[in-house]
Each structure stands twice: as structure tokens, then as C-alpha cells.
Design an enzyme around this catalytic site. Structure first.
Site, PDB file in Angstrom:
ATOM      1  N   ASP A 137     -11.538  -1.058  -8.626  1.00 38.46           N
ATOM      2  CA  ASP A 137     -11.623   0.157  -9.439  1.00 38.46           C
ATOM      3  C   ASP A 137     -10.545   0.232 -10.519  1.00 38.46           C
ATOM      4  OD1 ASP A 137     -13.873   1.133  -8.206  1.00 38.46           O
ATOM      5  OD2 ASP A 137     -12.940   2.989  -7.462  1.00 38.46           O
TER       6      ASP A 137
ATOM      7  N   ARG B 101     -17.596   3.410   6.027  1.00 39.62           N
ATOM      8  CA  ARG B 101     -16.480   2.894   5.218  1.00 39.62           C
ATOM      9  C   ARG B 101     -15.306   2.429   6.076  1.00 39.62           C
ATOM     10  NH1 ARG B 101     -15.521   4.332  -0.205  1.00 39.62           N
ATOM     11  NH2 ARG B 101     -17.522   4.905  -1.066  1.00 39.62           N
TER      12      ARG B 101
ATOM     13  N   GLU C   9       0.865  -1.201   0.000  1.00 37.70           N
ATOM     14  CA  GLU C   9       0.000   0.000   0.000  1.00 37.70           C
ATOM     15  C   GLU C   9       0.889   1.235   0.000  1.00 37.70           C
ATOM     16  OE1 GLU C   9      -3.253   1.131  -0.128  1.00 37.70           O
ATOM     17  OE2 GLU C   9      -2.340   3.092   0.232  1.00 37.70           O
TER      18      GLU C   9
ATOM     19  N   TYR D 100     -28.918   7.907   5.047  1.00 37.14           N
ATOM     20  CA  TYR D 100     -29.217   6.669   5.772  1.00 37.14           C
ATOM     21  C   TYR D 100     -28.461   6.660   7.096  1.00 37.14           C
ATOM     22  CZ  TYR D 100     -25.024   5.137   3.085  1.00 37.14           C
ATOM     23  OH  TYR D 100     -23.791   5.047   2.488  1.00 37.14           O
TER      24      TYR D 100
HETATM   25  P1  FAD Z   1      -9.485   2.214  -3.880  1.00 33.45           P
HETATM   26  O1  FAD Z   1     -10.422   2.375  -2.760  1.00 33.45           O
HETATM   27  O2  FAD Z   1      -9.191   3.414  -4.724  1.00 33.45           O
HETATM   28  O3  FAD Z   1      -8.141   1.637  -3.289  1.00 33.45           O
HETATM   29  C1  FAD Z   1      -6.927   1.649  -3.998  1.00 33.45           C
HETATM   30  C2  FAD Z   1      -5.792   1.563  -2.993  1.00 33.45           C
HETATM   31  O4  FAD Z   1      -4.574   1.418  -3.717  1.00 33.45           O
HETATM   32  C3  FAD Z   1      -5.647   2.809  -2.131  1.00 33.45           C
HETATM   33  O5  FAD Z   1      -5.468   2.428  -0.779  1.00 33.45           O
HETATM   34  C4  FAD Z   1      -4.412   3.505  -2.697  1.00 33.45           C
HETATM   35  O6  FAD Z   1      -3.713   4.261  -1.724  1.00 33.45           O
HETATM   36  C5  FAD Z   1      -3.610   2.295  -3.185  1.00 33.45           C
HETATM   37  N1  FAD Z   1      -2.701   2.618  -4.300  1.00 33.45           N
HETATM   38  C6  FAD Z   1      -2.980   3.374  -5.389  1.00 33.45           C
HETATM   39  N2  FAD Z   1      -1.918   3.408  -6.204  1.00 33.45           N
HETATM   40  C7  FAD Z   1      -0.959   2.660  -5.611  1.00 33.45           C
HETATM   41  C8  FAD Z   1       0.371   2.319  -5.989  1.00 33.45           C
HETATM   42  N3  FAD Z   1       0.915   2.796  -7.127  1.00 33.45           N
HETATM   43  N4  FAD Z   1       1.101   1.513  -5.172  1.00 33.45           N
HETATM   44  C9  FAD Z   1       0.558   1.025  -4.009  1.00 33.45           C
HETATM   45  N5  FAD Z   1      -0.707   1.341  -3.602  1.00 33.45           N
HETATM   46  C10 FAD Z   1      -1.443   2.144  -4.409  1.00 33.45           C
HETATM   47  N6  FAD Z   1     -19.420   1.362  -3.737  1.00 33.45           N
HETATM   48  C11 FAD Z   1     -20.321   0.495  -3.198  1.00 33.45           C
HETATM   49  O7  FAD Z   1     -20.174  -0.726  -3.362  1.00 33.45           O
HETATM   50  N7  FAD Z   1     -21.397   0.938  -2.486  1.00 33.45           N
HETATM   51  C12 FAD Z   1     -21.610   2.278  -2.280  1.00 33.45           C
HETATM   52  O8  FAD Z   1     -22.586   2.662  -1.623  1.00 33.45           O
HETATM   53  C13 FAD Z   1     -20.697   3.214  -2.850  1.00 33.45           C
HETATM   54  N8  FAD Z   1     -20.890   4.533  -2.680  1.00 33.45           N
HETATM   55  C14 FAD Z   1     -19.999   5.409  -3.207  1.00 33.45           C
HETATM   56  C15 FAD Z   1     -20.210   6.765  -3.019  1.00 33.45           C
HETATM   57  C16 FAD Z   1     -19.324   7.693  -3.546  1.00 33.45           C
HETATM   58  C17 FAD Z   1     -19.582   9.152  -3.365  1.00 33.45           C
HETATM   59  C18 FAD Z   1     -18.165   7.228  -4.236  1.00 33.45           C
HETATM   60  C19 FAD Z   1     -17.150   8.191  -4.775  1.00 33.45           C
HETATM   61  C20 FAD Z   1     -17.935   5.868  -4.429  1.00 33.45           C
HETATM   62  C21 FAD Z   1     -18.859   4.950  -3.927  1.00 33.45           C
HETATM   63  N9  FAD Z   1     -18.669   3.573  -4.094  1.00 33.45           N
HETATM   64  C22 FAD Z   1     -19.578   2.699  -3.580  1.00 33.45           C
HETATM   65  C23 FAD Z   1     -17.524   3.064  -4.875  1.00 33.45           C
HETATM   66  C24 FAD Z   1     -16.412   2.514  -3.984  1.00 33.45           C
HETATM   67  O9  FAD Z   1     -16.049   3.464  -3.012  1.00 33.45           O
HETATM   68  C25 FAD Z   1     -15.178   2.141  -4.819  1.00 33.45           C
HETATM   69  O10 FAD Z   1     -15.563   1.482  -5.991  1.00 33.45           O
HETATM   70  C26 FAD Z   1     -14.256   1.209  -4.009  1.00 33.45           C
HETATM   71  O11 FAD Z   1     -13.889   1.820  -2.799  1.00 33.45           O
HETATM   72  C27 FAD Z   1     -13.014   0.845  -4.836  1.00 33.45           C
HETATM   73  O12 FAD Z   1     -12.136   0.096  -4.032  1.00 33.45           O
HETATM   74  P2  FAD Z   1     -10.688  -0.306  -4.582  1.00 33.45           P
HETATM   75  O13 FAD Z   1     -10.024  -1.009  -3.463  1.00 33.45           O
HETATM   76  O14 FAD Z   1     -10.816  -0.987  -5.894  1.00 33.45           O
HETATM   77  O15 FAD Z   1      -9.971   1.074  -4.896  1.00 33.45           O
END
Ligand code: FAD
Length: 419
Positions: free
Chosen positions: A291, A106, A33, A214
Site C-alpha cells: 500500500d 485476515r 513494526e 462470504y
Molecule cells: P498495511 O496493512 O497498512 O501494513 C502496514 C504496516 O506498517 C502496519 O502494520 C503498520 O503498523 C506499519 N507501519 C506503518 N507506518 C510505520 C512506521 N513509520 N514504522 C514502522 N511500521 C509502520 N485486498 C485484497 O487483496 N483482497 C481483499 O479482499 C481486500 N479487501 C479489502 C476490503 C477493505 C474494506 C479494505 C479497506 C481493504 C481491502 N483490501 C483487500 C486491501 C488490503 O487490505 C490492503 O491493500 C493490504 O492489507 C495492504 O497491506 P500492506 O502490508 O501494504 O499495508
């Protein structure tokens, strides 16, 4: 340093989920991370039954429920006049899909997954920013900003919207929606919290804006999200989404929505981006997840849910392609993962965009939408079966644990039978 079986890049919900899933399948996992500490920003997150069924399989659902709220209903209202348009009976929905709809802070969800990873023996490393990826003869390697390299049998890139790994697959950029989200929480002692039914997830939809609320942490606080289209973004200005735009965007909404705006955090806001779907997620022994593979607009609340599904599906295919001596046929496991997930996530991404357009209609189109939504039967699940059922996990076959509740036993209750 010895090589783990798997390197996971990114300690968000997606990275922690897959690290836990693969450790459960006997793999040694190191998670890298970039941030100096693990954590999540923002407030609430909604977890539909297609996610809570996985938390249950992981043995984490009871803890998640104890930290969150299991609401009774999801209600959609018109943001201009406040009237109800349609609703989901979430207790009935739980019967249909076998698992609850849950809302949770979260940081509580992230903490839950982090603790599960710690217990399972995932090696968690902070301050480790990955700058490049490459395949090797027998696995894959990453290079960190420090210059250090690390390798493993497989690398899972869960590095989020601005993924470095994604550049191996496609030369694309995040797509701006010109919408921005403000978040905030209201403490229980505020009269506003007493004025709402905390057993409901409510979304007010309006012209170029919407507002969600909520309860969180057993009703200790009210979570609010205010989302609107930024005129400055449309005009190509750099400083878009500022608080003056927030107030202007909601000026035409009902009293309840406008009264919620002072509780929004005004020092930070989230510009809403997604990316066009891609169908290739595996490049040799490097795979995208969460994502990095499929950042959606948030309108159907499935981004984190999809990330957790990705990790579960990969874990199941590792189990299926593991020999008696524990060796995993990663080529087969990754191919199966790629056969299952991209089509479902493509549909979520494109549906999220369309759902947002529907929410934000104005004029005659808004009125026509409202007529259609008011006519919808509360117990019509034709819009949710593809999403909340198990097909996103194994479209080719349905393991016993995911056999949905037989439809006969979840027939709509007679009209008027449920408040
Ligand atoms: P991220 O949360 O972006 O995590 C990526 C991680 O990788 C981070 O910790 C970052 O620091 C790390 N990282 C990045 N680059 C590097 C690198 N080069 N080297 C090492 N580490 C790195 N989803 C739902 O399911 N339900 C909901 O109700 C919902 N509501 C939402 C509301 C809003 C307003 C928003 C903006 C989003 C919402 N989402 C919801 C979507 C959800 O938040 C994201 O899709 C999800 O958190 C993505 O998780 P992730 O782990 O794929 O990516």
C-alpha cells in the site's frame, strides 16, 4: 547490533510477505513494526489465483486452504431487487488459472505469514516506528522515533497508506473516495447464516452502495462488508461515515441486504482512500512495496494480493542477480522490480476506481449496466486474464511454474452445463 542484508519497515501482509520471500533467497532480514504487537484488524480477505499461486510456491497454500474457504462461485446481484446479474464459476476459474480463489480471515492470513517468517528466521521487531529514511554509500538507513538508527544493504518500505517513505518519491496525499466500509461477522448458529449458500462469494451492487458476504473458517461464520457513499463526506463534514449514514444508505436495498445491517460492527468503520498511481518506486536502495506504493480502492480485491506479488517478484529478481558468493546486485534487482510492477499496479488502481463507479450507478445507467452484466457469458474471462494470469509477475517472460493452463483445456463448458 550487526546490520542485516535487508530492513523491511511495516509488519502488515506486504511487509511479512517480502520478508519471507527475501529470507527464502538467502538474505538476512530484520522487520521493523511500529505497533507493540503484530496483528491485522478486520475480517475476511479474498485471494485470487494470482496470489494463491504464490502461496503455493511458498509452500503455504495447503495451510491457507485449511484455514479459509475455497468457494464455488462469485455471484453479483442487484442490491435493489436482489436479482442475479452475473457470476464466475470459481472451480472452472481454478482450472483456467491453475490455482484456487480463496477467502480467509485476515488474522489467519497474517498469522500464517508471521509464522512462516519466524520459521525462516526473519528478525521481527515491534515498537519500532520509523520516522525517516536516507540512502548511504553502501545501502540505506532509517531513523526510529527513539532516535536510534539502523542500516542495511537495502530498505523496503511496506509502511502502508500513510507511508513516511513515499514522501521521498512524491508529495501526494491519500485521495478520499467519500465511501466508507463497515465490516462484521455473523456466527454460524444465526438463522441468517443458514439462509445463505456459504460456497458463494456474493456482492450486491446498488446506487452509491454495495454489500458483500462470504463464508470464513470452513463456514464457521459469515463475513459481511457494507460500503456506501457518505453524504457528510461530500458536504465536507469531519464526522463522516457514522452508523446513521449506514442505515440511510441502504434504506432502498432489498430485504436480504437490510437484514444484514444489524450484524455490522457499529463502533468502527473504514473510510476508503486510495492514491494516484506513481511509477517510481525505487530511490537508491530504498523501495516502496504494498500500500505504500499502490493503495487501491478495494473493489477488485487486489490490495493485499498486489503486496504479496510485489514481494514474490522482488525475491525472484534477487535470485537472478545473486552471484555465486551470495552477493546481490541490488541495483539490478531493484531496477527489474521497478520494471515489472508499477504498470500492472497502475492498471489495478485505475480499474478499481472505474469498477466502483460501475457498481454504484443509479437510474437509467444502473438499468443499462444490469442489461450488459446479465448478457455476459459466465465463462468469458476477458476481464480477468490480465489480473489473475501471470503477467503481473513477469511480463517479459513466463517461467515454467506460471505457464497458464492451456486455453483449449479450459474451454467454456456448453451453455447450461454448469448450474
Ligand atoms: P498495511 O496493512 O497498512 O501494513 C502496514 C504496516 O506498517 C502496519 O502494520 C503498520 O503498523 C506499519 N507501519 C506503518 N507506518 C510505520 C512506521 N513509520 N514504522 C514502522 N511500521 C509502520 N485486498 C485484497 O487483496 N483482497 C481483499 O479482499 C481486500 N479487501 C479489502 C476490503 C477493505 C474494506 C479494505 C479497506 C481493504 C481491502 N483490501 C483487500 C486491501 C488490503 O487490505 C490492503 O491493500 C493490504 O492489507 C495492504 O497491506 P500492506 O502490508 O501494504 O499495508
Amino acid at each position: 547490533m550487526s546490520h542485516p542484508d535487508v530492513l523491511v519497515v511495516g509488519g502488515g501482509i506486504g511487509g511479512l510477505g517480502v520478508a519471507f520471500s527475501l529470507t527464502r533467497q538467502g538474505q538476512t532480514v530484520r522487520l521493523l513494526e511500529s505497533a507493540p504487537a503484530f496483528g491485522e484488524v478486520g475480517a475476511g480477505i479474498q485471494l485470487a489465483p494470482n496470489c494463491t499461486r504464490i502461496l503455493d510456491d511458498y509452500g503455504l497454500l495447503d495451510e491457507a486452504k485449511s484455514l479459509g474457504v475455497v468457494p464455488d462461485a462469485m455471484v453479483m446481484r442487484d442490491a435493489v431487487d436482489g436479482s442475479e446479474l452475473t457470476r464466475l464459476d470459481l472451480r472452472h476459474l481454478e482450472q483456467r488459472y491453475g490455482y484456487p480463489y480463496l477467502v480467509i480471515h485476515r488474522s489467519d492470513l497474517h498469522g500464517l505469514l508471521l509464522r512462516a517468517c519466524e520459521r525462516a528466521g526473519v528478525e521481527l521487531v515491534n515498537d519500532a516506528k520509523v520516522t525517516s529514511y536516507e540512502n548511504t554509500e553502501d545501502g540505506a538507513r532509517v531513523t526510529l522515533s527513539s532516535g536510534e538508527t539502523q542500516q542495511a544493504g537495502v530498505v523496503i518500505a511496506a509502511d502502508g497508506l500513510h507511508s513516511v517513505a513515499r514522501k521521498l518519491f512524491v508529495d501526494d496525499q491519500p485521495v478520499s473516495s467519500a465511501y466508507v466500509a463497515y465490516r462484521g461477522t455473523v456466527p454460524a448458529e444465526q438463522p441468517r447464516v443458514r439462509s445463505v449458500d456459504l460456497s458463494e462469494v456474493v456482492v450486491y451492487i446498488g446506487p452509491r452502495c454495495h454489500f458483500v458476504h462470504y463464508g470464513l473458517r470452513g463456514g464457521e461464520m459469515l463475513n459481511q462488508v457494507a460500503v456506501f457513499e457518505s453524504p457528510k463526506a461530500l458536504a465536507g463534514q469531519d464526522d463522516w461515515g457514522t452508523p446513521d449514514e449506514l442505515d440511510a444508505a441502504f434504506a432502498g436495498t432489498c430485504d436480504f441486504v437490510r437484514d444484514g445491517l444489524p450484524f455490522m460492527w457499529r463502533d468502527k468503520w473504514w473510510r476508503m482512500f486510495d492514491r494516484d498511481p506513481v511509477m517510481t518506486w525505487v530511490h537508491g536502495r530504498i523501495a516502496l512495496l504494498g500500500d505504500s506504493a499502490h493503495p487501491p480502492l478495494q473493489y477488485i480485491a487486489q490490495g493485499a494480493v498486489m503486496a504479496i506479488e510485489d514481494g514474490w517478484v522482488l525475491g525472484e529478481h534477487v535470485a537472478r542477480h545473486r552471484a555465486g558468493d551470495g552477493a546481490v546486485d541490488w541495483t539490478a534487482a531493484l531496477a527489474a522490480y521497478e520494471a515489472v510492477r508499477p504498470e500492472h499496479c497502475r492498471r489495478v488502481l485505475t480499474t478499481s476506481r472505474k469498477w466502483g463507479e460501475l457498481w454504484h450507478l443509479d437510474g437509467l445507467a444502473r438499468e443499462q449496466r444490469n442489461v450488459l452484466l446479465r448478457a455476459r457469458d459466465t465463462y468469458d474471462y476477458s476481464f480477468t486474464d490480465w489480473l489473475y494470469g501471470p503477467t503481473a509477475l513477469t511480463p517479459d517472460q513466463e517461467p515454467e511454474m506460471f505457464t497458464p493452463v492451456p486455453l483449449d483445456s479450459a474451454q467454456p463448458v456448453p451453455a447450461g452445463g454448469v448450474a
